[in-house]
Design a protein around this motif. Sequence first.
Motif, short mmCIF file in Angstrom:
data_model
loop_
_atom_site.label_atom_id
_atom_site.label_comp_id
_atom_site.label_asym_id
_atom_site.label_seq_id
_atom_site.Cartn_x
_atom_site.Cartn_y
_atom_site.Cartn_z
N VAL A 103 0.84 -1.20 0.00
CA VAL A 103 0.00 0.00 0.00
C VAL A 103 0.88 1.25 0.00
N PHE A 104 2.01 1.20 0.67
CA PHE A 104 2.92 2.34 0.69
C PHE A 104 3.44 2.63 -0.72
N TYR A 105 3.87 1.60 -1.43
CA TYR A 105 4.35 1.79 -2.80
C TYR A 105 3.24 2.32 -3.70
N PHE A 106 2.04 1.77 -3.50
CA PHE A 106 0.88 2.21 -4.27
C PHE A 106 0.63 3.70 -4.03
N GLU B 169 8.00 12.76 2.54
CA GLU B 169 6.66 13.34 2.70
C GLU B 169 5.63 12.25 2.94
N ALA B 170 5.70 11.16 2.18
CA ALA B 170 4.73 10.08 2.29
C ALA B 170 4.77 9.43 3.67
N ILE B 171 5.96 9.26 4.20
CA ILE B 171 6.12 8.62 5.51
C ILE B 171 5.50 9.47 6.62
N LEU C 258 -0.29 7.37 8.59
CA LEU C 258 -0.95 6.51 7.61
C LEU C 258 -0.21 5.18 7.49
N PHE C 259 1.11 5.25 7.47
CA PHE C 259 1.96 4.06 7.45
C PHE C 259 2.84 4.10 8.69
#
Length: 208
Positions: free
Chosen positions: A15-18, A29-31, A94-95
């Motif tokens: 899901v993280f890669y997605f 930023e995503a983390i 989120l993750f």
Amino acid sequence: EMTTLLSNAEGQFMVFYFFCAVTGLRVSEAIAIEIDKHLSPDCSIVYVRQQREKHVGRVKLHLKTESGCRDVDVHPTAAGVLREFIGNRTRGFLFEAASGNMFDPNNIKRDSLSSILTKMGRAETGTRFNVFRRFREAVLQRSEARQILIDYWMGHSNTTMADRYGKQLVEDIEYRQDQVSKIGLGFEFPASMFGLRGLRVTEVHAAA
């Protein structure tokens, strides 16, 4: 190749890669995305306001550049995946690791990404996360979206006069949402992604 990469990932890593592939966010930023602070209720917009401080497992409340502070629109299908993944959670990253702390990029590379890229014969790309950012940029460039909107979503610095006059485009949420729906994801869902439907978040975490 993006479908293949996702197919070879498991649980939270998948899901993280997605998420990285459909948003183009930098890994730092995503983390650092927090559910109650940086996602619209329907997950159709990601509010990029902070990042993980390099080499330190803590949040840095400022971004690489001023243009990094942005609202990234999410394709409706991708937003649905995020809602399924979040489930009943209302706060937290989120993750996150089992401890509740944000992910460590080095651990993700060690435990998942490096081996997948090697298996795909893409070890020469290193174990860098910019494969996802470059992919999203390519998808956007192949679309009919205006360059000012692409630069906005990707967080590129742009100071030309035309961009300043066109700023109202990136402030028009309805326009942005319409454009991101037309652009699409740029890859086919791997069969494993459909396993998220009805999967409890705790089970997804355990799989990671």
